[in-house]
Design a protein around this motif. Structure first.
Motif, short mmCIF file in Angstrom:
data_model
loop_
_atom_site.label_atom_id
_atom_site.label_comp_id
_atom_site.label_asym_id
_atom_site.label_seq_id
_atom_site.Cartn_x
_atom_site.Cartn_y
_atom_site.Cartn_z
N VAL A 164 0.85 -1.20 0.00
CA VAL A 164 0.00 0.00 0.00
C VAL A 164 0.88 1.24 0.00
N THR A 165 0.25 2.36 -0.30
CA THR A 165 0.90 3.67 -0.23
C THR A 165 0.00 4.61 0.54
N PRO A 166 0.55 5.68 1.11
CA PRO A 166 -0.30 6.63 1.83
C PRO A 166 -1.43 7.13 0.93
N GLY A 167 -2.63 7.16 1.51
CA GLY A 167 -3.81 7.61 0.78
C GLY A 167 -4.67 6.49 0.25
N ASP A 168 -4.14 5.27 0.22
CA ASP A 168 -4.94 4.14 -0.27
C ASP A 168 -6.10 3.87 0.70
N ARG A 169 -7.25 3.57 0.12
CA ARG A 169 -8.39 3.14 0.92
C ARG A 169 -8.42 1.61 0.91
N ILE A 170 -8.46 1.01 2.06
CA ILE A 170 -8.38 -0.45 2.15
C ILE A 170 -9.54 -0.99 3.00
N ALA A 171 -9.77 -2.28 2.80
CA ALA A 171 -10.81 -2.97 3.59
C ALA A 171 -10.14 -3.78 4.68
N ALA A 172 -10.87 -4.05 5.72
CA ALA A 172 -10.35 -4.89 6.78
C ALA A 172 -9.95 -6.24 6.21
N GLY A 173 -8.76 -6.72 6.54
CA GLY A 173 -8.28 -8.01 6.07
C GLY A 173 -7.41 -7.92 4.84
N ASP A 174 -7.39 -6.74 4.16
CA ASP A 174 -6.48 -6.59 3.01
C ASP A 174 -5.04 -6.74 3.47
N THR A 175 -4.23 -7.38 2.62
CA THR A 175 -2.81 -7.51 2.96
C THR A 175 -2.11 -6.16 2.79
N LEU A 176 -1.49 -5.72 3.86
CA LEU A 176 -0.75 -4.45 3.82
C LEU A 176 0.76 -4.68 3.67
N VAL A 177 1.28 -5.64 4.41
CA VAL A 177 2.72 -5.90 4.44
C VAL A 177 2.94 -7.40 4.41
N VAL A 178 4.01 -7.82 3.69
CA VAL A 178 4.44 -9.21 3.73
C VAL A 178 5.75 -9.25 4.50
N LEU A 179 5.74 -10.05 5.55
CA LEU A 179 6.89 -10.12 6.45
C LEU A 179 7.57 -11.48 6.32
N GLU A 180 8.89 -11.47 6.20
CA GLU A 180 9.65 -12.72 6.19
C GLU A 180 10.23 -12.93 7.57
N ALA A 181 9.85 -14.04 8.19
CA ALA A 181 10.35 -14.36 9.53
C ALA A 181 10.51 -15.85 9.65
N MET A 182 11.62 -16.23 10.22
CA MET A 182 11.91 -17.67 10.40
C MET A 182 11.77 -18.41 9.08
N LYS A 183 12.25 -17.79 7.97
CA LYS A 183 12.27 -18.33 6.62
C LYS A 183 10.88 -18.53 6.02
N LEU A 184 9.87 -17.93 6.63
CA LEU A 184 8.51 -18.02 6.12
C LEU A 184 8.00 -16.63 5.78
N LEU A 185 7.16 -16.56 4.74
CA LEU A 185 6.51 -15.31 4.37
C LEU A 185 5.13 -15.26 5.01
N GLN A 186 4.84 -14.13 5.68
CA GLN A 186 3.56 -13.97 6.33
C GLN A 186 2.88 -12.72 5.79
N SER A 187 1.64 -12.88 5.37
CA SER A 187 0.85 -11.73 4.91
C SER A 187 0.17 -11.12 6.12
N LEU A 188 0.40 -9.82 6.33
CA LEU A 188 -0.16 -9.14 7.49
C LEU A 188 -1.38 -8.32 7.05
N PRO A 189 -2.57 -8.67 7.59
CA PRO A 189 -3.80 -8.02 7.13
C PRO A 189 -4.09 -6.72 7.86
N ALA A 190 -4.88 -5.87 7.22
CA ALA A 190 -5.31 -4.62 7.85
C ALA A 190 -6.22 -4.93 9.03
N PRO A 191 -5.99 -4.31 10.19
CA PRO A 191 -6.84 -4.58 11.35
C PRO A 191 -8.23 -3.98 11.23
N CYS A 192 -8.42 -3.04 10.27
CA CYS A 192 -9.73 -2.42 10.10
C CYS A 192 -9.78 -1.78 8.72
#
Length: 669
Positions: free
Chosen positions: A611-639
């Motif tokens: 996402v970029t500043p100004g984007d309108r998103i829905a709850a649950g949309d993926t905002l950031v993908v985080l790599e941790a412990m060799k796994l990719l995790q999609s982090l959803p919008a809390p609202c």
């Protein structure tokens, strides 16, 4: 006082660097020292280094360092046999000197009578004239009526100075360039003199607009011997306060130099002067003439440069003379050139605003003399003079001394309290100073458009980030292997990246690379490659484009950010940088997330930001993908809502609970 005087313990009626300087002189002769201190100075270095210490009152000088009864009480309580006044405070107070002697103690300084005579500028000028010392044309009469002063002003002509008879340091002094302004100048000078010195008497003196300040150090004993120890130049001044002093005074006709020195000795002999003192002159190069200005009946701040070129310890000889010893060195030898730089807690770029606070870093250069009243941890308060220390260098010639002084300033790192070092460096390197074309009132001419503190050049800013990068990495490993969650390793062949934010920039400085090669990308897009960068002790070294570099570098934690002190070609620069974590905390407070804040569930590396500043998103949309412990995790919008701030970028590493994206939530209906 021609006989031998015995004392084994000296009370030092002063504070800071001069108290420590006198302590060193006493130790040299096997004398014990007594420090008197205010409540504000309880933990100051000069207190801890004394053999005995007595608190004499509250922080205000009037309740401590100017309290004669308290000082004499401390002397009695500790069994001190002598009192050294240092400089400032009571050092030129004839009443204090007389009170010390009346208490049966030895005053390490001149006779009270000589001090009183030289303390009145009117009497001092009369004594100088009687000794055949040239004085400036003017009026120094006893008639202080407005009518007489204005009559004398008209006869003298402009420009002239109105000066307080009991004054010093520019107080009670007014410059008159138009006779119409004379009444107001006289009235205001009187008022200031009365308030500052308790004496409203003034005198008039011709003003030499482009004069130099030259002074001669004298030393007299109780047996009638007076020596001169050469001359000094103190022409670089601000508001009549000296900034840089040097010895000998350069660019003086030798016949005139000899005459100045002889005149100083004559004056001191005529008043039976004892101890160290300084005869000060104004030298007018345009006329080729010099004039008596005043005599300081104490040790001067700048005595150090005289010590450097003569090898004579002035404090030691003050103590010896006070014991009744005769001067034993009649043939004084002079060697090379010395410069002293006054180090003050002030901000020259902000109209010399005083600086206060705790010194968090005190890393002076090695190999040069530093007379300092502070150390790491010292508190700089508002009660006393802003001068904290003096840097003194000695070289075969003036050019070499300037180079040494600049090199020393460039290696001097101080944290917590701003100092005037960069400004002093700018003065030392100014062409007018180096060519000896400056004068007592010419400071504004050196920087007609004002002076701004230097900022790091692009390469220096890159090295600043590299220095912090290395500091945050334990030695002995690649920077991409040693910072845990704060740096991205390269398990998938993708180079690591770290970001550092300068408070003056919205975009970070990014450091990328692997092994011995680092690439630093500045906010403006410039990329600078550093090879084999290493931070060892207080030095950052490596190569840029194959050219080796080695810089003094100090890193300290300063509240919510890091402060990097880096030696650069323009001097020591100080840059505040934030890591990714610092930036998050600065923008979003603590790292706990709320309904409008996406945070990292664990330490990891940011693989994607969708996402970029100004984007309108829905709850649950993926905002950031985080790599941790060799796994990719999609982090959803809390609202649902609108993206307002993004605190990370691909390649950044983040800690657990670090803020990632801030939202402006949609209102629930």
């Amino acid at each position: 006082m021609a006989g031998e005087m015995s004392f084994a313990r000296v009370l030092i009626a002063n504070r800071g660097e001069i108290a420590r300087r006198i302590q060193r002189g006493c130790r040299k002769l096997g004398l014990e020292t007594v420090a008197v201190f205010s409540e504000a100075d309880r933990n100051a270095p000069f207190v801890g280094e004394a053999d005995h210490a007595v608190c004499i009152g509250r922080a205000a000088p009037s309740e401590s360092y100017l309290n004669i009864d308290a000082i004499l009480g401390a002397a009695r309580a500790t069994g001190a046999g002598a009192v050294h006044p240092g400089y400032g405070f009571l050092s030129e107070n004839a009443g204090f000197a007389a009170a010390v002697e009346a208490a049966g103690l030895v005053f390490i300084g001149p006779e009270p009578g000589a001090m009183a005579m030289m303390g009145s500028k009117i009497e001092a000028n009369a004594a100088a004239e009687a000794a055949g010392v040239p004085v400036l044309p003017g009026y120094r009469g006893e008639d202080q009526s407005d009518a007489r002063l204005l009559e004398e002003a008209r006869a003298l002509g402009t420009p002239f100075l109105v000066k307080a008879s009991a004054g010093g340091g520019g107080r009670g002094m007014r410059l008159v360039t138009d006779l119409a302004d004379a009444p107001e100048a006289i009235a205001s000078a009187r008022s200031e003199a009365k308030g500052a010195f308790g004496d409203a008497a003034v005198f008039l003196e011709r003003y030499a607009p482009c004069a130099r300040h030259v002074e001669v150090q004298v030393l007299g004993d109780s047996h009638g011997t007076v020596l001169h120890l050469g001359d000094r130049d103190c022409s670089l001044q601000r508001n009549h306060q000296k900034l840089i002093e040097e010895a000998p005074a350069a660019d003086l006709p030798e016949a005139l130099r000899d005459d100045m020195r002889s005149a100083a000795v004559r004056l001191a002999q005529s008043i039976h002067y004892r101890s160290a003192g300084t005869v000060e002159y104004l030298y007018d190069p345009a006329r080729g003439e010099y004039y008596f200005l005043e005599m300081n009946t104490r040790l001067q701040v700048e005595h150090t440069v005289t010590e450097a070129i003569t090898g004579i310890d002035l404090v030691e000889w003050q103590l010896r003379i006070a014991r009744g010893e005769a001067l034993s060195q009649s043939d004084v030898q002079f060697d090379g050139h010395a410069i002293e730089v006054r180090i003050a807690a002030e901000s020259p770029a902000e109209n010399f605003r005083p600086e206060t606070g705790r010194i968090t870093l005190w890393a002076p250069p090695a190999g040069v003399r530093l007379d300092s009243g502070v150390a790491a941890g010292s508190i700089v308060g508002h009660h006393y003079d802003s001068m904290l220390a003096k840097l003194i260098v000695h070289a075969p010639d003036r050019a070499g001394a300037i180079r040494q002084a600049v090199a020393a300033i460039d290696a001097f790192a101080v944290g917590g309290v701003g100092l005037n070092l960069s400004y002093q460096r700018a003065l030392l390197t100014h062409p007018e100073f180096q060519a000896f074309r400056h004068h007592t009132s010419g400071l504004a001419e050196l920087f007609p458009d004002g002076w701004a503190k230097p900022t790091p050049a692009a390469q220096d800013m890159a090295l600043t980030a590299v220095a912090l990068h290395q500091h945050l990495s334990p030695s002995g490993a690649s920077p991409w292997e040693r910072l845990g969650s704060w740096r991205l390793t390269d398990p998938a062949g993708r180079p690591g990246a770290a970001s550092y934010w300068n408070s003056s920039e919205d975009e970070p400085i990014r450091v990328t690379g692997a092994g011995a090669l680092l690439s630093t990308i500045l906010p403006d897009g410039q990329s600078i490659e550093t090879e084999a960068a290493a931070l060892t002790g207080d030095r950052l070294s490596g190569r840029i484009e194959g050219v080796p570099f080695s810089r003094v570098a100090h890193i300290e934690r300063a509240g919510d950010h890091w402060r990097v002190h880096l030696q650069t070609p323009a001097g020591m620069t100080v840059t505040d940088l934030r890591t990714l974590e610092d930036q998050h905390l600065a923008r979003a407070g603590v790292g706990a997330g709320g309904a409008d804040l996406l945070t990292a569930p664990m330490p990891g590396a940011v693989a994607e930001v969708r996402v970029t500043p100004g984007d309108r998103i829905a709850a649950g949309d993926t905002l950031v993908v985080l790599e941790a412990m060799k796994l990719l995790q999609s982090l959803p919008a809390p609202c649902a809502g609108v993206v307002t701030e993004i605190f990370c970028a691909p390649g950044d590493t983040v800690a657990g609970h670090a803020p990632l994206v801030k939202l402006d939530p949609e209102e629930q209906t």
